[in-house]
Design a protein around this motif. Structure first.
Motif, PDB file in Angstrom:
ATOM      1  N   SER A  84      53.463  53.041  37.738  1.00 13.08           N
ATOM      2  CA  SER A  84      54.201  53.243  37.763  1.00 13.08           C
ATOM      3  C   SER A  84      53.882  55.153  37.247  1.00 13.08           C
ATOM      4  O   SER A  84      54.485  55.838  37.714  1.00 13.08           O
ATOM      5  CB  SER A  84      55.294  52.868  36.002  1.00 13.08           C
ATOM      6  OG  SER A  84      54.103  53.071  34.820  1.00 13.08           O
ATOM      7  N   VAL A  85      53.145  55.230  36.585  1.00 15.35           N
ATOM      8  CA  VAL A  85      52.329  56.951  36.855  1.00 15.35           C
ATOM      9  C   VAL A  85      51.950  57.170  38.263  1.00 15.35           C
ATOM     10  O   VAL A  85      52.952  58.624  38.836  1.00 15.35           O
ATOM     11  CB  VAL A  85      51.174  57.124  36.356  1.00 15.35           C
ATOM     12  CG1 VAL A  85      50.392  58.342  36.730  1.00 15.35           C
ATOM     13  CG2 VAL A  85      50.745  56.382  34.892  1.00 15.35           C
ATOM     14  N   GLY A  86      51.854  56.800  39.185  1.00 18.72           N
ATOM     15  CA  GLY A  86      51.350  56.889  40.739  1.00 18.72           C
ATOM     16  C   GLY A  86      53.523  57.293  41.273  1.00 18.72           C
ATOM     17  O   GLY A  86      53.826  57.519  42.402  1.00 18.72           O
ATOM     18  N   LEU A  87      54.534  56.403  41.204  1.00 18.66           N
ATOM     19  CA  LEU A  87      55.740  56.502  41.643  1.00 18.66           C
ATOM     20  C   LEU A  87      55.783  57.536  41.251  1.00 18.66           C
ATOM     21  O   LEU A  87      56.722  57.974  41.637  1.00 18.66           O
ATOM     22  CB  LEU A  87      56.491  55.183  41.225  1.00 18.66           C
ATOM     23  CG  LEU A  87      57.620  55.110  41.470  1.00 18.66           C
ATOM     24  CD1 LEU A  87      57.453  54.788  43.013  1.00 18.66           C
ATOM     25  CD2 LEU A  87      58.381  53.653  41.156  1.00 18.66           C
ATOM     26  N   VAL A 101      47.410  61.862  30.827  1.00 20.19           N
ATOM     27  CA  VAL A 101      48.137  61.107  29.591  1.00 20.19           C
ATOM     28  C   VAL A 101      48.808  60.098  30.488  1.00 20.19           C
ATOM     29  O   VAL A 101      47.966  59.011  30.015  1.00 20.19           O
ATOM     30  CB  VAL A 101      48.715  61.434  28.818  1.00 20.19           C
ATOM     31  CG1 VAL A 101      49.793  61.050  27.832  1.00 20.19           C
ATOM     32  CG2 VAL A 101      48.529  63.179  28.611  1.00 20.19           C
ATOM     33  N   GLY A 102      49.001  59.704  31.900  1.00 20.53           N
ATOM     34  CA  GLY A 102      49.646  59.021  32.165  1.00 20.53           C
ATOM     35  C   GLY A 102      48.221  57.477  33.007  1.00 20.53           C
ATOM     36  O   GLY A 102      48.757  56.670  32.182  1.00 20.53           O
ATOM     37  N   GLN A 103      47.481  57.859  32.737  1.00 20.13           N
ATOM     38  CA  GLN A 103      46.754  56.798  33.735  1.00 20.13           C
ATOM     39  C   GLN A 103      45.324  57.115  32.771  1.00 20.13           C
ATOM     40  O   GLN A 103      45.096  56.511  32.870  1.00 20.13           O
ATOM     41  CB  GLN A 103      45.497  58.484  34.174  1.00 20.13           C
ATOM     42  CG  GLN A 103      46.565  58.313  36.049  1.00 20.13           C
ATOM     43  CD  GLN A 103      45.369  59.715  36.434  1.00 20.13           C
ATOM     44  OE1 GLN A 103      44.251  59.768  36.172  1.00 20.13           O
ATOM     45  NE2 GLN A 103      46.146  59.411  38.017  1.00 20.13           N
ATOM     46  N   SER A 104      45.774  57.490  31.489  1.00 22.62           N
ATOM     47  CA  SER A 104      44.894  57.378  30.230  1.00 22.62           C
ATOM     48  C   SER A 104      45.236  56.017  29.255  1.00 22.62           C
ATOM     49  O   SER A 104      44.626  55.078  28.548  1.00 22.62           O
ATOM     50  CB  SER A 104      44.553  58.376  29.106  1.00 22.62           C
ATOM     51  OG  SER A 104      44.293  59.326  28.918  1.00 22.62           O
ATOM     52  N   ILE A 105      46.261  55.285  29.249  1.00 20.33           N
ATOM     53  CA  ILE A 105      47.211  54.444  28.758  1.00 20.33           C
ATOM     54  C   ILE A 105      46.828  53.218  29.477  1.00 20.33           C
ATOM     55  O   ILE A 105      45.967  52.250  28.565  1.00 20.33           O
ATOM     56  CB  ILE A 105      49.154  55.059  28.638  1.00 20.33           C
ATOM     57  CG1 ILE A 105      49.117  55.976  28.209  1.00 20.33           C
ATOM     58  CG2 ILE A 105      49.573  53.120  28.340  1.00 20.33           C
ATOM     59  CD1 ILE A 105      50.563  55.937  27.894  1.00 20.33           C
ATOM     60  N   PRO A 106      47.003  53.035  31.117  1.00 22.67           N
ATOM     61  CA  PRO A 106      45.892  52.043  31.033  1.00 22.67           C
ATOM     62  C   PRO A 106      43.962  51.488  30.996  1.00 22.67           C
ATOM     63  O   PRO A 106      43.926  50.346  30.664  1.00 22.67           O
ATOM     64  CB  PRO A 106      46.274  51.894  33.119  1.00 22.67           C
ATOM     65  CG  PRO A 106      47.314  53.573  33.192  1.00 22.67           C
ATOM     66  CD  PRO A 106      47.208  54.017  31.381  1.00 22.67           C
ATOM     67  N   ALA A 107      44.459  52.858  31.744  1.00 20.73           N
ATOM     68  CA  ALA A 107      42.644  52.726  30.630  1.00 20.73           C
ATOM     69  C   ALA A 107      42.180  52.228  29.310  1.00 20.73           C
ATOM     70  O   ALA A 107      41.078  51.450  29.559  1.00 20.73           O
ATOM     71  CB  ALA A 107      41.658  54.217  31.178  1.00 20.73           C
ATOM     72  N   PHE A 108      43.269  52.760  28.465  1.00 13.25           N
ATOM     73  CA  PHE A 108      43.122  51.679  27.034  1.00 13.25           C
ATOM     74  C   PHE A 108      42.860  50.559  26.857  1.00 13.25           C
ATOM     75  O   PHE A 108      42.657  50.376  26.397  1.00 13.25           O
ATOM     76  CB  PHE A 108      44.723  52.891  26.222  1.00 13.25           C
ATOM     77  CG  PHE A 108      44.429  52.407  24.706  1.00 13.25           C
ATOM     78  CD1 PHE A 108      43.907  52.644  23.670  1.00 13.25           C
ATOM     79  CD2 PHE A 108      45.657  51.598  24.318  1.00 13.25           C
ATOM     80  CE1 PHE A 108      43.695  52.046  22.200  1.00 13.25           C
ATOM     81  CE2 PHE A 108      45.479  50.100  23.219  1.00 13.25           C
ATOM     82  CZ  PHE A 108      45.046  50.770  21.646  1.00 13.25           C
TER      83      PHE A 108
END
Length: 388
Positions: A84-87, A101-108
Protein backbone atom coordinates in the motif's frame (compact mmCIF):
# COMPACT_ATOMS: atom_id res chain seq x y z
CA UNK A 1 2.45 -30.59 -3.80
CA UNK A 2 0.92 -27.49 -2.21
CA UNK A 3 4.12 -25.54 -2.95
CA UNK A 4 3.94 -26.53 -6.62
CA UNK A 5 0.22 -25.72 -6.86
CA UNK A 6 0.68 -22.35 -5.14
CA UNK A 7 3.49 -21.45 -7.55
CA UNK A 8 1.45 -22.45 -10.60
CA UNK A 9 -1.65 -20.62 -9.32
CA UNK A 10 0.35 -17.46 -8.73
CA UNK A 11 1.98 -17.67 -12.17
CA UNK A 12 -1.22 -18.16 -14.14
CA UNK A 13 -3.15 -15.51 -12.21
CA UNK A 14 -0.30 -13.03 -12.77
CA UNK A 15 0.02 -14.05 -16.44
CA UNK A 16 -3.66 -13.38 -17.04
CA UNK A 17 -3.84 -10.21 -14.97
CA UNK A 18 -0.74 -8.36 -16.24
CA UNK A 19 -1.95 -7.72 -19.84
CA UNK A 20 -5.24 -6.39 -18.47
CA UNK A 21 -3.30 -4.12 -16.09
CA UNK A 22 -1.15 -2.86 -18.98
CA UNK A 23 -4.28 -2.04 -21.00
CA UNK A 24 -5.92 -0.20 -18.09
CA UNK A 25 -2.79 1.82 -17.28
CA UNK A 26 -2.43 2.82 -20.92
CA UNK A 27 -6.10 3.82 -21.11
CA UNK A 28 -5.77 6.15 -18.14
CA UNK A 29 -2.35 7.29 -19.45
CA UNK A 30 -0.54 6.24 -16.30
CA UNK A 31 2.83 5.70 -17.98
CA UNK A 32 6.47 6.68 -17.49
CA UNK A 33 7.99 8.82 -20.24
CA UNK A 34 11.71 8.46 -21.04
CA UNK A 35 14.16 11.08 -19.79
CA UNK A 36 16.10 11.91 -16.66
CA UNK A 37 17.20 8.68 -14.99
CA UNK A 38 14.81 6.62 -17.13
CA UNK A 39 16.66 4.85 -19.92
CA UNK A 40 13.78 3.18 -21.73
CA UNK A 41 12.24 4.21 -25.05
CA UNK A 42 8.62 5.30 -25.29
CA UNK A 43 5.97 5.65 -22.61
CA UNK A 44 5.69 2.44 -20.57
CA UNK A 45 3.08 1.66 -17.89
CA UNK A 46 4.38 1.29 -14.35
CA UNK A 47 2.79 -0.25 -11.21
CA UNK A 48 3.32 -3.83 -12.40
CA UNK A 49 3.73 -4.72 -8.74
CA UNK A 50 -0.06 -4.78 -8.50
CA UNK A 51 -0.14 -7.96 -10.58
CA UNK A 52 2.80 -9.51 -8.67
CA UNK A 53 1.33 -8.95 -5.21
CA UNK A 54 -2.26 -9.84 -6.12
CA UNK A 55 -1.13 -13.03 -7.87
CA UNK A 56 1.01 -13.92 -4.85
CA UNK A 57 -1.82 -13.43 -2.36
CA UNK A 58 -4.19 -15.49 -4.50
CA UNK A 59 -1.69 -18.35 -4.56
CA UNK A 60 -0.99 -18.08 -0.83
CA UNK A 61 -4.58 -17.97 0.39
CA UNK A 62 -5.55 -20.76 -2.00
CA UNK A 63 -2.94 -23.21 -0.70
CA UNK A 64 -1.74 -22.11 2.76
CA UNK A 65 -3.42 -24.07 5.53
CA UNK A 66 -5.08 -22.22 8.39
CA UNK A 67 -2.16 -23.03 10.72
CA UNK A 68 0.34 -21.75 8.14
CA UNK A 69 -1.61 -18.51 7.73
CA UNK A 70 -1.55 -18.03 11.51
CA UNK A 71 2.21 -18.76 11.56
CA UNK A 72 3.03 -16.23 8.81
CA UNK A 73 0.25 -13.69 9.41
CA UNK A 74 2.54 -10.86 10.56
CA UNK A 75 4.75 -11.23 7.51
CA UNK A 76 1.68 -11.20 5.24
CA UNK A 77 0.27 -8.11 6.98
CA UNK A 78 3.66 -6.40 6.65
CA UNK A 79 3.79 -7.24 2.94
CA UNK A 80 0.26 -5.86 2.43
CA UNK A 81 1.18 -2.60 4.19
CA UNK A 82 4.41 -2.21 2.20
CA UNK A 83 2.39 -2.80 -0.97
CA UNK A 84 0.00 0.00 0.00
CA UNK A 85 2.95 2.34 0.68
CA UNK A 86 4.39 1.62 -2.77
CA UNK A 87 0.98 2.02 -4.40
CA UNK A 88 0.43 5.37 -2.72
CA UNK A 89 3.91 6.52 -3.78
CA UNK A 90 3.20 5.57 -7.40
CA UNK A 91 -0.16 7.36 -7.39
CA UNK A 92 0.78 10.41 -5.29
CA UNK A 93 4.48 10.81 -4.58
CA UNK A 94 5.31 10.60 -0.88
CA UNK A 95 7.86 12.74 0.89
CA UNK A 96 10.94 11.03 2.30
CA UNK A 97 9.52 11.30 5.84
CA UNK A 98 6.12 9.88 4.83
CA UNK A 99 7.80 6.98 3.05
CA UNK A 100 10.01 6.30 6.08
CA UNK A 101 7.01 6.21 8.42
CA UNK A 102 5.07 4.01 6.02
CA UNK A 103 7.94 1.53 5.71
CA UNK A 104 8.51 1.47 9.47
CA UNK A 105 5.08 -0.04 10.13
CA UNK A 106 5.64 -3.33 8.22
CA UNK A 107 9.15 -3.48 9.70
CA UNK A 108 7.57 -3.32 13.18
CA UNK A 109 5.20 -6.19 12.34
CA UNK A 110 7.93 -8.58 11.20
CA UNK A 111 10.51 -7.64 13.86
CA UNK A 112 8.42 -7.24 17.02
CA UNK A 113 5.31 -9.28 16.25
CA UNK A 114 6.78 -12.08 14.10
CA UNK A 115 10.18 -11.97 15.88
CA UNK A 116 12.10 -12.14 12.60
CA UNK A 117 15.37 -10.41 13.45
CA UNK A 118 19.14 -10.70 13.69
CA UNK A 119 19.26 -12.15 17.22
CA UNK A 120 22.99 -12.91 17.34
CA UNK A 121 26.33 -12.41 15.62
CA UNK A 122 26.66 -16.22 15.51
CA UNK A 123 30.28 -16.21 16.67
CA UNK A 124 31.47 -13.47 14.35
CA UNK A 125 34.27 -11.55 16.13
CA UNK A 126 33.63 -13.81 19.11
CA UNK A 127 30.14 -12.39 19.75
CA UNK A 128 27.03 -14.54 19.99
CA UNK A 129 23.72 -13.32 21.47
CA UNK A 130 23.16 -9.56 21.38
CA UNK A 131 20.75 -7.48 23.52
CA UNK A 132 17.15 -7.42 22.32
CA UNK A 133 16.96 -3.65 21.71
CA UNK A 134 20.19 -3.69 19.70
CA UNK A 135 18.85 -6.66 17.74
CA UNK A 136 15.62 -4.79 16.96
CA UNK A 137 17.49 -1.60 15.96
CA UNK A 138 19.94 -3.43 13.68
CA UNK A 139 17.18 -5.42 11.98
CA UNK A 140 14.99 -2.32 11.60
CA UNK A 141 17.86 -0.45 9.94
CA UNK A 142 18.63 -3.43 7.67
CA UNK A 143 15.02 -3.77 6.48
CA UNK A 144 14.68 -0.09 5.61
CA UNK A 145 18.07 0.19 3.88
CA UNK A 146 17.89 -3.08 1.95
CA UNK A 147 14.28 -2.58 0.86
CA UNK A 148 15.14 0.81 -0.61
CA UNK A 149 18.39 -0.55 -2.06
CA UNK A 150 16.38 -3.05 -4.06
CA UNK A 151 14.12 -0.22 -5.18
CA UNK A 152 17.18 1.55 -6.66
CA UNK A 153 18.23 -1.32 -8.93
CA UNK A 154 14.84 -1.42 -10.68
CA UNK A 155 16.22 0.56 -13.62
CA UNK A 156 16.72 -1.94 -16.45
CA UNK A 157 14.24 -4.26 -18.14
CA UNK A 158 13.96 -7.56 -16.29
CA UNK A 159 16.74 -6.75 -13.80
CA UNK A 160 14.90 -6.56 -10.46
CA UNK A 161 12.64 -9.47 -11.39
CA UNK A 162 15.52 -11.72 -12.47
CA UNK A 163 17.62 -11.04 -9.37
CA UNK A 164 14.69 -11.63 -7.01
CA UNK A 165 13.75 -14.79 -8.90
CA UNK A 166 17.20 -16.32 -8.21
CA UNK A 167 17.19 -15.41 -4.52
CA UNK A 168 13.62 -16.56 -3.84
CA UNK A 169 14.11 -19.88 -5.65
CA UNK A 170 17.21 -20.75 -3.60
CA UNK A 171 15.63 -19.53 -0.36
CA UNK A 172 12.46 -21.52 -1.08
CA UNK A 173 14.49 -24.69 -1.54
CA UNK A 174 16.55 -24.00 1.61
CA UNK A 175 13.46 -23.31 3.75
CA UNK A 176 11.99 -26.59 2.51
CA UNK A 177 15.10 -28.58 3.53
CA UNK A 178 15.06 -26.84 6.94
CA UNK A 179 11.44 -27.85 7.54
CA UNK A 180 10.12 -24.26 7.25
CA UNK A 181 7.37 -25.23 4.82
CA UNK A 182 5.27 -22.07 5.27
CA UNK A 183 8.11 -19.76 4.24
CA UNK A 184 9.14 -22.12 1.47
CA UNK A 185 5.62 -21.87 0.06
CA UNK A 186 5.70 -18.06 0.36
CA UNK A 187 9.06 -17.91 -1.46
CA UNK A 188 7.92 -20.10 -4.34
CA UNK A 189 4.55 -18.34 -4.63
CA UNK A 190 6.42 -15.06 -5.04
CA UNK A 191 8.52 -16.80 -7.69
CA UNK A 192 5.34 -17.62 -9.62
CA UNK A 193 4.07 -14.03 -9.52
CA UNK A 194 7.44 -12.53 -10.48
CA UNK A 195 7.95 -15.05 -13.28
CA UNK A 196 4.58 -14.07 -14.80
CA UNK A 197 5.56 -10.41 -14.53
CA UNK A 198 8.94 -11.07 -16.20
CA UNK A 199 7.15 -12.36 -19.31
CA UNK A 200 6.02 -8.76 -19.89
CA UNK A 201 8.96 -6.97 -18.22
CA UNK A 202 11.73 -8.64 -20.22
CA UNK A 203 13.39 -6.43 -22.82
CA UNK A 204 11.70 -4.64 -24.49
CA UNK A 205 9.55 -4.14 -21.39
CA UNK A 206 5.82 -3.61 -21.73
CA UNK A 207 5.41 -2.73 -18.03
CA UNK A 208 7.59 -1.79 -15.04
CA UNK A 209 7.34 -2.79 -11.37
CA UNK A 210 7.07 0.74 -10.05
CA UNK A 211 7.45 1.39 -6.33
CA UNK A 212 4.39 -0.81 -5.87
CA UNK A 213 6.43 -3.82 -6.96
CA UNK A 214 10.00 -2.92 -6.03
CA UNK A 215 9.16 -2.04 -2.42
CA UNK A 216 6.94 -5.12 -1.99
CA UNK A 217 9.46 -7.53 -3.53
CA UNK A 218 12.40 -5.80 -1.84
CA UNK A 219 10.69 -6.03 1.55
CA UNK A 220 9.88 -9.73 1.02
CA UNK A 221 13.45 -10.52 -0.05
CA UNK A 222 14.97 -8.64 2.87
CA UNK A 223 12.76 -10.24 5.51
CA UNK A 224 13.22 -13.75 4.10
CA UNK A 225 17.00 -13.29 3.92
CA UNK A 226 17.06 -12.07 7.54
CA UNK A 227 14.99 -15.11 8.54
CA UNK A 228 17.43 -17.34 6.64
CA UNK A 229 20.49 -15.71 8.27
CA UNK A 230 19.09 -16.10 11.78
CA UNK A 231 17.94 -19.68 11.22
CA UNK A 232 21.16 -20.94 9.62
CA UNK A 233 23.21 -19.14 12.26
CA UNK A 234 21.39 -20.81 15.17
CA UNK A 235 20.41 -24.21 13.77
CA UNK A 236 22.20 -27.49 14.44
CA UNK A 237 23.93 -29.22 11.48
CA UNK A 238 21.40 -32.09 11.47
CA UNK A 239 18.42 -29.71 11.12
CA UNK A 240 19.20 -28.90 7.49
CA UNK A 241 21.87 -27.38 5.25
CA UNK A 242 23.71 -25.24 7.78
CA UNK A 243 26.09 -22.52 6.59
CA UNK A 244 28.82 -21.47 9.00
CA UNK A 245 28.96 -17.98 7.47
CA UNK A 246 25.38 -16.66 7.78
CA UNK A 247 26.25 -12.99 7.19
CA UNK A 248 28.29 -13.85 4.09
CA UNK A 249 25.36 -15.88 2.78
CA UNK A 250 22.92 -13.01 3.40
CA UNK A 251 25.30 -10.61 1.65
CA UNK A 252 25.62 -12.96 -1.33
CA UNK A 253 21.83 -13.13 -1.70
CA UNK A 254 21.62 -9.33 -1.80
CA UNK A 255 25.05 -8.59 -3.30
CA UNK A 256 23.84 -6.45 -6.23
CA UNK A 257 21.64 -3.93 -4.35
CA UNK A 258 24.09 -3.80 -1.40
CA UNK A 259 27.11 -3.20 -3.63
CA UNK A 260 25.23 -0.67 -5.76
CA UNK A 261 24.07 1.31 -2.72
CA UNK A 262 27.50 1.36 -1.04
CA UNK A 263 29.20 2.28 -4.30
CA UNK A 264 26.97 5.24 -5.19
CA UNK A 265 27.00 6.46 -1.57
CA UNK A 266 30.81 6.57 -1.55
CA UNK A 267 31.16 8.08 -5.04
CA UNK A 268 28.56 10.81 -4.50
CA UNK A 269 30.01 11.72 -1.10
CA UNK A 270 33.55 11.90 -2.51
CA UNK A 271 32.31 14.14 -5.33
CA UNK A 272 30.66 16.47 -2.84
CA UNK A 273 27.12 15.55 -3.89
CA UNK A 274 24.20 14.38 -1.79
CA UNK A 275 24.16 10.56 -1.61
CA UNK A 276 20.34 10.71 -1.80
CA UNK A 277 20.23 12.72 -5.04
CA UNK A 278 19.24 10.45 -7.97
CA UNK A 279 21.48 10.15 -11.03
CA UNK A 280 22.72 7.64 -13.62
CA UNK A 281 25.60 6.22 -11.61
CA UNK A 282 24.05 2.84 -10.75
CA UNK A 283 25.61 -0.45 -11.80
CA UNK A 284 23.08 -1.09 -14.57
CA UNK A 285 23.71 2.39 -16.02
CA UNK A 286 27.44 1.66 -16.22
CA UNK A 287 26.89 -1.70 -17.88
CA UNK A 288 24.62 -0.10 -20.47
CA UNK A 289 27.34 2.49 -21.16
CA UNK A 290 29.68 -0.43 -21.82
CA UNK A 291 27.43 -1.34 -24.75
CA UNK A 292 25.24 -4.02 -23.17
CA UNK A 293 21.50 -4.19 -23.85
CA UNK A 294 18.92 -4.39 -21.05
CA UNK A 295 18.54 -8.16 -21.28
CA UNK A 296 22.32 -8.63 -21.31
CA UNK A 297 22.66 -6.42 -18.22
CA UNK A 298 20.11 -8.57 -16.39
CA UNK A 299 21.81 -11.83 -17.39
CA UNK A 300 25.30 -10.56 -16.47
CA UNK A 301 24.19 -9.45 -12.99
CA UNK A 302 22.30 -12.72 -12.46
CA UNK A 303 25.50 -14.65 -13.29
CA UNK A 304 27.49 -12.41 -10.93
CA UNK A 305 24.96 -13.02 -8.15
CA UNK A 306 24.94 -16.78 -8.72
CA UNK A 307 28.74 -16.77 -8.57
CA UNK A 308 28.74 -15.13 -5.13
CA UNK A 309 26.02 -17.49 -3.87
CA UNK A 310 28.03 -20.45 -5.18
CA UNK A 311 31.11 -19.28 -3.27
CA UNK A 312 29.12 -19.25 -0.04
CA UNK A 313 27.44 -22.62 -0.54
CA UNK A 314 30.61 -24.40 -1.70
CA UNK A 315 32.41 -22.90 1.27
CA UNK A 316 29.62 -23.76 3.73
CA UNK A 317 32.15 -24.99 6.31
CA UNK A 318 34.06 -21.67 6.32
CA UNK A 319 33.25 -18.89 8.76
CA UNK A 320 32.36 -15.25 8.21
CA UNK A 321 35.92 -14.32 9.20
CA UNK A 322 37.07 -15.83 5.89
CA UNK A 323 34.12 -15.49 3.52
CA UNK A 324 33.02 -11.94 4.41
CA UNK A 325 36.34 -10.26 3.48
CA UNK A 326 36.64 -12.56 0.47
CA UNK A 327 33.28 -11.44 -0.91
CA UNK A 328 34.06 -7.78 -0.15
CA UNK A 329 37.42 -7.95 -1.96
CA UNK A 330 35.98 -9.72 -5.02
CA UNK A 331 33.09 -7.23 -5.26
CA UNK A 332 35.49 -4.27 -4.97
CA UNK A 333 37.84 -5.62 -7.64
CA UNK A 334 34.92 -6.30 -10.00
CA UNK A 335 33.62 -2.77 -9.40
CA UNK A 336 36.97 -1.13 -10.15
CA UNK A 337 37.31 -3.21 -13.32
CA UNK A 338 33.80 -2.24 -14.42
CA UNK A 339 34.49 1.48 -13.85
CA UNK A 340 37.69 1.33 -15.90
CA UNK A 341 36.06 -0.59 -18.74
CA UNK A 342 33.16 1.86 -18.80
CA UNK A 343 35.53 4.84 -18.94
CA UNK A 344 37.44 3.22 -21.82
CA UNK A 345 34.19 2.58 -23.68
CA UNK A 346 32.99 6.16 -23.19
CA UNK A 347 36.32 7.52 -24.49
CA UNK A 348 36.12 5.29 -27.58
CA UNK A 349 32.54 6.42 -28.23
CA UNK A 350 33.57 10.07 -27.92
CA UNK A 351 36.41 9.58 -30.42
CA UNK A 352 34.14 7.80 -32.89
CA UNK A 353 31.26 10.25 -32.58
CA UNK A 354 31.10 12.89 -35.38
CA UNK A 355 32.35 16.34 -34.42
CA UNK A 356 30.46 19.54 -35.15
CA UNK A 357 32.08 20.15 -38.54
CA UNK A 358 31.27 19.75 -42.20
CA UNK A 359 27.58 19.09 -42.77
CA UNK A 360 26.77 19.35 -39.06
CA UNK A 361 28.43 22.75 -38.87
CA UNK A 362 26.51 23.92 -41.95
CA UNK A 363 23.25 22.77 -40.35
CA UNK A 364 24.03 24.66 -37.14
CA UNK A 365 24.97 27.74 -39.16
CA UNK A 366 21.74 27.60 -41.21
CA UNK A 367 19.71 27.28 -37.98
CA UNK A 368 21.46 30.31 -36.53
CA UNK A 369 20.88 32.30 -39.73
CA UNK A 370 17.20 31.41 -39.65
CA UNK A 371 16.89 32.65 -36.10
CA UNK A 372 18.59 36.00 -36.70
CA UNK A 373 15.88 37.61 -38.88
CA UNK A 374 13.13 36.76 -36.41
CA UNK A 375 15.16 38.18 -33.53
CA UNK A 376 15.92 41.33 -35.52
CA UNK A 377 12.29 41.64 -36.50
CA UNK A 378 11.22 41.52 -32.87
CA UNK A 379 13.76 44.17 -31.97
CA UNK A 380 12.54 46.53 -34.70
CA UNK A 381 8.92 45.96 -33.75
CA UNK A 382 9.74 46.78 -30.13
CA UNK A 383 11.49 49.97 -31.20
CA UNK A 384 8.44 51.02 -33.22
CA UNK A 385 6.25 50.51 -30.22
CA UNK A 386 8.57 52.59 -28.05
CA UNK A 387 8.76 55.38 -30.63
CA UNK A 388 5.01 55.57 -30.94
Amino acid sequence: MNIFLATVTSFFFGFLMTPVLILILKKIKFTEAPGGRRIHAGSIPSMGGIAIVFATFVGLFAWLSFDQIVETRYFLVGLAIMFSVGLRDDLIELTALQKLVGQSIPAFFVIVMADIRISSLYGFMGVYEIPYLISVAVTFFAILVLTNSFNLIDGADGLAGSLSLVTLSILGFWFYTAGMISYSLISFTLVGGILAFLVFNWHPAKIFMGDTGSLSVGFSLTVLVILFVDKTGLMAPWEGLKLNAPFSAGLAFLIVPVYDTVRIFIKRTMNGRSPLKPDKSHVHHFLIRMGLHHDQVSLVLVVVKLSFISIVFFGYSLSDHILLPTIAIIATVLGIWMDRKTLEKVKINCKNSPSVSGKNADRVKRRQNKRKPSIAKNMFSNNKINMN
